[in-house]
Design an enzyme around this catalytic site. Sequence first.
Site, PDB file in Angstrom:
ATOM      1  N   ASP A   1       6.256  -0.207  -2.185  1.00  0.00           N
ATOM      2  CA  ASP A   1       5.830  -1.598  -2.011  1.00  0.00           C
ATOM      3  C   ASP A   1       6.606  -2.497  -2.963  1.00  0.00           C
ATOM      4  O   ASP A   1       6.425  -2.436  -4.179  1.00  0.00           O
ATOM      5  CB  ASP A   1       4.330  -1.729  -2.281  1.00  0.00           C
TER       6      ASP A   1
ATOM      7  N   TYR B   1       9.874  -9.871  -6.701  1.00  0.00           N
ATOM      8  CA  TYR B   1      10.078  -8.877  -7.747  1.00  0.00           C
ATOM      9  C   TYR B   1      11.547  -8.750  -8.140  1.00  0.00           C
ATOM     10  O   TYR B   1      11.859  -8.193  -9.191  1.00  0.00           O
ATOM     11  CB  TYR B   1       9.578  -7.503  -7.316  1.00  0.00           C
TER      12      TYR B   1
ATOM     13  N   LYS C   1       7.885  -8.498   0.848  1.00  0.00           N
ATOM     14  CA  LYS C   1       7.093  -9.708   1.049  1.00  0.00           C
ATOM     15  C   LYS C   1       7.946 -10.975   1.007  1.00  0.00           C
ATOM     16  O   LYS C   1       8.955 -11.042   0.297  1.00  0.00           O
ATOM     17  CB  LYS C   1       6.002  -9.811  -0.028  1.00  0.00           C
TER      18      LYS C   1
ATOM     19  N   HIS D   1       3.575 -13.353   0.971  1.00  0.00           N
ATOM     20  CA  HIS D   1       3.165 -12.971  -0.386  1.00  0.00           C
ATOM     21  C   HIS D   1       1.959 -13.772  -0.871  1.00  0.00           C
ATOM     22  O   HIS D   1       1.079 -13.236  -1.549  1.00  0.00           O
ATOM     23  CB  HIS D   1       4.344 -13.172  -1.345  1.00  0.00           C
TER      24      HIS D   1
ATOM     25  N   LEU E   1      -5.494  -0.546 -11.362  1.00  0.00           N
ATOM     26  CA  LEU E   1      -5.824  -0.129 -12.733  1.00  0.00           C
ATOM     27  C   LEU E   1      -6.136  -1.323 -13.619  1.00  0.00           C
ATOM     28  O   LEU E   1      -6.194  -1.201 -14.848  1.00  0.00           O
ATOM     29  CB  LEU E   1      -4.668   0.671 -13.335  1.00  0.00           C
TER      30      LEU E   1
ATOM     31  N   SER F   1       4.004   2.259 -11.711  1.00  0.00           N
ATOM     32  CA  SER F   1       4.448   2.976 -12.898  1.00  0.00           C
ATOM     33  C   SER F   1       5.929   3.267 -12.751  1.00  0.00           C
ATOM     34  O   SER F   1       6.431   3.465 -11.642  1.00  0.00           O
ATOM     35  CB  SER F   1       3.678   4.281 -13.085  1.00  0.00           C
TER      36      SER F   1
ATOM     37  N   ARG G   1       3.407   9.852 -14.951  1.00  0.00           N
ATOM     38  CA  ARG G   1       2.295   9.005 -14.501  1.00  0.00           C
ATOM     39  C   ARG G   1       2.345   8.798 -12.992  1.00  0.00           C
ATOM     40  O   ARG G   1       1.300   8.719 -12.331  1.00  0.00           O
ATOM     41  CB  ARG G   1       2.335   7.661 -15.229  1.00  0.00           C
TER      42      ARG G   1
ATOM     43  N   SER H   1       0.845  11.853 -11.641  1.00  0.00           N
ATOM     44  CA  SER H   1      -0.588  11.861 -11.900  1.00  0.00           C
ATOM     45  C   SER H   1      -1.330  10.917 -10.957  1.00  0.00           C
ATOM     46  O   SER H   1      -2.405  11.250 -10.441  1.00  0.00           O
ATOM     47  CB  SER H   1      -0.854  11.462 -13.358  1.00  0.00           C
ATOM     48  N   ASN H   2      -0.751   9.745 -10.711  1.00  0.00           N
ATOM     49  CA  ASN H   2      -1.382   8.799  -9.787  1.00  0.00           C
ATOM     50  C   ASN H   2      -1.475   9.379  -8.384  1.00  0.00           C
ATOM     51  O   ASN H   2      -2.463   9.173  -7.667  1.00  0.00           O
ATOM     52  CB  ASN H   2      -0.604   7.487  -9.763  1.00  0.00           C
TER      53      ASN H   2
END
Length: 314
Positions: free
Chosen positions: A81, A86, A115, A148, A230, A271, A276, A279-280
């Site tokens: 995404d 960005y 977006k 967006h 998060l 991340s 991580r 882990s996510n």
Amino acid sequence: MAPAVSIERAATLAIKKVNKPTRKDSGYQSPSPIDSPRLTVKLNDGNEIPQIALGVYKAPNGQETEDAVIAALDAGYRHIDSAARYANEEACGRALKKWFEKTGTPREEVFVTTKLWDADHGYEATFNALCDSLAKFQLDYFDLYLIHSPSDDKEKRHESWRALETAQKLGKVRSIGVSNFGASHLDDLLAEANVVPAVNQIEVHPFCQRQDLVEKCQQHGIVIEAYSPLARGNKLEDPRIVRIAEKNGKTPAQILINWSAARGNVVLPKSLTAHRIKSNMESLDFTLSAEDMAELDALGSENYVTGSLHRSKD
């Protein structure tokens, strides 16, 4: 720049013979209850979207982001995404190209979202911005393209949506949706749209649940994409989250992601760190108890907002 009529004519010639939901018939059916998170979510246009995505908000347009995208794909992510705002679409595109070539994976197996930024609202400007993003990604189509945030100019907002409908007919994007739209923005759009948005990407986590807006979206079969799941890391040390995490043998981040996925949301944790990212991805391999879910649900009254694009009261 080609006049709008040329784009419309091209759309008429290239339109695919598929049924798209309209505001009168969204094609939506209420989801059946689930006991554990799904790995994909079916959109109201019939397409499927992977339930967890790598978000790349504020990620640089260089090697660090390329490495993160490749690490995510290697870890099993099939959803990236990004956004024009960005300013890292090129890095994401380079990573995808390298990974496709390295693994031989077909393009169709990775779901790519980007977006439209606010400066590009309007019919032709939107269409051109989408094509520019495709060039940066080095792709022929996007799986999902979003507005967006809702332009303050209602007419331009509707023109942008009409351009997305045209792009979908042309096959430049498979699903179209919105981001940061409140209930009033959705009502205005649905009053004139020919295609119901497939998603609304908004800030959602246990401390910011926006239940009225979520229910409005569900009424029209609009899937919630939960960004900042998060709470930008600001709630990872909350003692209530830590206690539930310790009880389940999981990390606080995994608890927050699992909560959102269990509600049927698409979840967009960001991340750039490989361990991580992995882990996510492992946040969907367990089921929170009804007691834990109820405790997390009770945190919504805090209405803790982290995003600057959270512009509506709902």
